[in-house]
Design a protein around this motif. Structure first.
Motif, mmCIF file in Angstrom:
data_model
loop_
_atom_site.group_PDB
_atom_site.id
_atom_site.type_symbol
_atom_site.label_atom_id
_atom_site.label_comp_id
_atom_site.label_asym_id
_atom_site.label_seq_id
_atom_site.Cartn_x
_atom_site.Cartn_y
_atom_site.Cartn_z
ATOM 1 N N VAL A 81 0.916 -1.028 0.041
ATOM 2 C CA VAL A 81 0.003 -0.081 -0.124
ATOM 3 C C VAL A 81 0.887 1.430 -0.124
ATOM 4 O O VAL A 81 0.432 2.251 -0.806
ATOM 5 N N TRP A 82 1.866 1.389 0.685
ATOM 6 C CA TRP A 82 2.679 2.112 0.872
ATOM 7 C C TRP A 82 4.082 2.391 -0.380
ATOM 8 O O TRP A 82 4.589 3.419 -0.245
ATOM 9 N N GLN A 83 3.697 1.430 -1.224
ATOM 10 C CA GLN A 83 4.874 1.624 -2.154
ATOM 11 C C GLN A 83 5.021 2.893 -3.059
ATOM 12 O O GLN A 83 6.192 3.161 -3.542
ATOM 13 N N CYS A 84 3.942 3.707 -3.348
ATOM 14 C CA CYS A 84 4.189 4.762 -3.979
ATOM 15 C C CYS A 84 4.933 6.037 -3.072
ATOM 16 O O CYS A 84 5.208 6.926 -3.811
ATOM 17 N N HIS A 85 5.076 5.811 -1.852
ATOM 18 C CA HIS A 85 5.877 6.605 -0.885
ATOM 19 C C HIS A 85 7.111 6.303 -0.727
ATOM 20 O O HIS A 85 8.091 6.956 -0.199
ATOM 21 N N LEU A 86 7.617 5.008 -1.178
ATOM 22 C CA LEU A 86 8.700 4.444 -0.702
ATOM 23 C C LEU A 86 9.784 4.745 -1.773
ATOM 24 O O LEU A 86 9.514 4.463 -3.089
ATOM 25 N N HIS A 87 11.234 4.631 -1.339
ATOM 26 C CA HIS A 87 12.264 4.665 -2.111
ATOM 27 C C HIS A 87 12.771 3.181 -2.761
ATOM 28 O O HIS A 87 13.252 3.119 -3.691
ATOM 29 N N ARG A 88 11.931 2.340 -2.014
ATOM 30 C CA ARG A 88 12.620 0.740 -2.322
ATOM 31 C C ARG A 88 11.585 0.088 -1.445
ATOM 32 O O ARG A 88 10.890 0.427 -0.638
ATOM 33 N N SER A 89 11.443 -1.344 -1.571
ATOM 34 C CA SER A 89 10.678 -1.979 -1.013
ATOM 35 C C SER A 89 11.284 -2.057 0.344
ATOM 36 O O SER A 89 12.453 -2.687 0.514
ATOM 37 N N LEU A 90 10.417 -2.428 1.198
ATOM 38 C CA LEU A 90 10.744 -2.554 2.779
ATOM 39 C C LEU A 90 11.312 -3.970 2.876
ATOM 40 O O LEU A 90 12.251 -4.139 3.627
ATOM 41 N N SER A 91 10.623 -5.070 2.465
ATOM 42 C CA SER A 91 11.192 -6.312 2.558
ATOM 43 C C SER A 91 12.552 -6.499 1.900
ATOM 44 O O SER A 91 13.313 -7.298 2.381
ATOM 45 N N ASP A 92 12.768 -5.845 0.766
ATOM 46 C CA ASP A 92 14.026 -6.014 0.169
ATOM 47 C C ASP A 92 15.192 -5.390 0.901
ATOM 48 O O ASP A 92 16.497 -5.415 0.770
#
Length: 339
Positions: A90-101
């Motif tokens: 859901v937050w991918q549009c706000h992130l610089h990268r994937s949290l899991s990665d």
């Protein structure tokens, strides 16, 4: 499999004993120590009657999580991973990268621009993990930015709105008109002042001030959480800390799974309802044969007149039936001789 079979295959008895072990050998040693009346603090049974269930509060923390802890839970706790991935998606549009990665990148812990999202996802996922184990909170405690995670778990804000607030706070922007709030499913209190915060966090203006890093107005403690005899389950950065009612010390331990299981055992010993099926639902478990409970032999005597009369009638009928059977057998024997 042994622990699963014992947990889901037994009714809740009056006396409880809860142990944490890594191997069957270690478990046997602890059970032997208990049977030998060892006086260790971790080896004791308690009597529960089911009438005084403990009130449990989830206390959300503003402390950034240890990346190793997040990575461990992400790898070994499917419910935690599911909620964490939902936040990440859901937050991918706000992130610089994937949290899991980025779970193995130390910069994500507290310096990276996405660190706040990691912290929030950890808090929300941890609360859902405990809820999946049957631990339902009576109240939620939080202060400062931790109120954001508490509001999401309580259903005040959905994950998309949480992402908007975090993004706006990073850029000091207003979120007025960009989100909706709902009535919380659980009462939310300030962990510091004990004041009831539910109505405040359900007001979008509170989050607009929060996003602009203005000091949101706080309620006067007209209604507080004090006196509710709460067991506080705090989601700290590297473990889970359980504080019993009326005690100032915290029961905490590491590594993370030891922390989780020890806290779960303490709640179970305090007569908290635990969903053991939920605890093992996401793992490949199988039921195995275990010894049953020993029978407690007791003699019971019935002295009521009605019962005595029934017993006398039963004896009379039994005698008449036996006489009839003997007569029938004699007639059959005589008939065979004549034949």
């Amino acid at each position: 499999d042994l622990c699963y079979s014992a947990n889901v295959g037994r009714a809740e008895a009056e006396y409880r004993l809860a142990l944490v072990a890594d191997t069957s050998v270690q478990l046997c040693e602890q059970l032997s120590a208990y049977a030998a009346h060892a006086t260790g603090a971790e080896i004791r049974s308690v009597k529960c009657n089911g009438r005084h269930r403990p009130n449990v509060a989830f206390q959300f923390s503003s402390e950034h999580p240890d990346l190793a802890v997040v990575a461990m839970l992400y790898r070994t706790a499917p419910v935690f991973r599911q909620i964490f991935n939902q936040c990440n998606r859901v937050w991918q549009c706000h992130l610089h990268r994937s949290l899991s990665d980025g779970l193995h990148d130390p910069s994500l812990a507290n310096e990276d621009a996405d660190a706040e999202y990691l912290w929030c996802a950890y808090q929300i996922a941890m609360a859902h993990l405990w809820s999946a184990w049957g631990v339902k909170p009576t109240a939620l405690l939080a202060d400062g930015k931790a109120l954001l995670a508490a509001a999401c778990f309580a259903g005040v804000l959905d994950k998309a709105s949480v992402g908007k607030v975090l993004d706006a706070r990073r850029h000091l922007r207003s979120v007025a008109g960009a989100m909706m709030t709902c009535k919380p499913r659980y009462p939310i209190f300030s962990g510091a002042s004990c004041a009831l915060m539910s109505a405040w966090v359900a007001d979008a203006r509170y989050w607009d001030a929060f996003a602009r890093q203005a000091e949101p107005a706080s309620p006067a403690p007209a209604q507080t959480v004090e006196g509710r005899d709460l067991w506080c389950l705090q989601f700290t950065g590297d473990c889970v800390a359980l504080t019993a009612p009326g005690r100032s010390e915290r029961i905490a331990s590491a590594p993370i799974w030891e922390s989780l299981t020890n806290a779960l055992c303490r709640l179970y010993m305090a007569d908290a309802p635990i969903d053991w099926q939920g605890f093992d639902r996401e793992y490949a478990r199988r039921r195995i044969a275990l010894p049953t409970y020993p029978f407690e032999r007791k003699a019971h005597w019935f002295n009521e007149p009605g019962i005595a009369a029934d017993a006398a009638l039963s004896n009379q009928l039994s005698h008449q039936l036996a006489t009839a059977l003997q007569s029938s057998a004699a007639l059959v024997h005589a008939a065979r001789k004549l034949a």
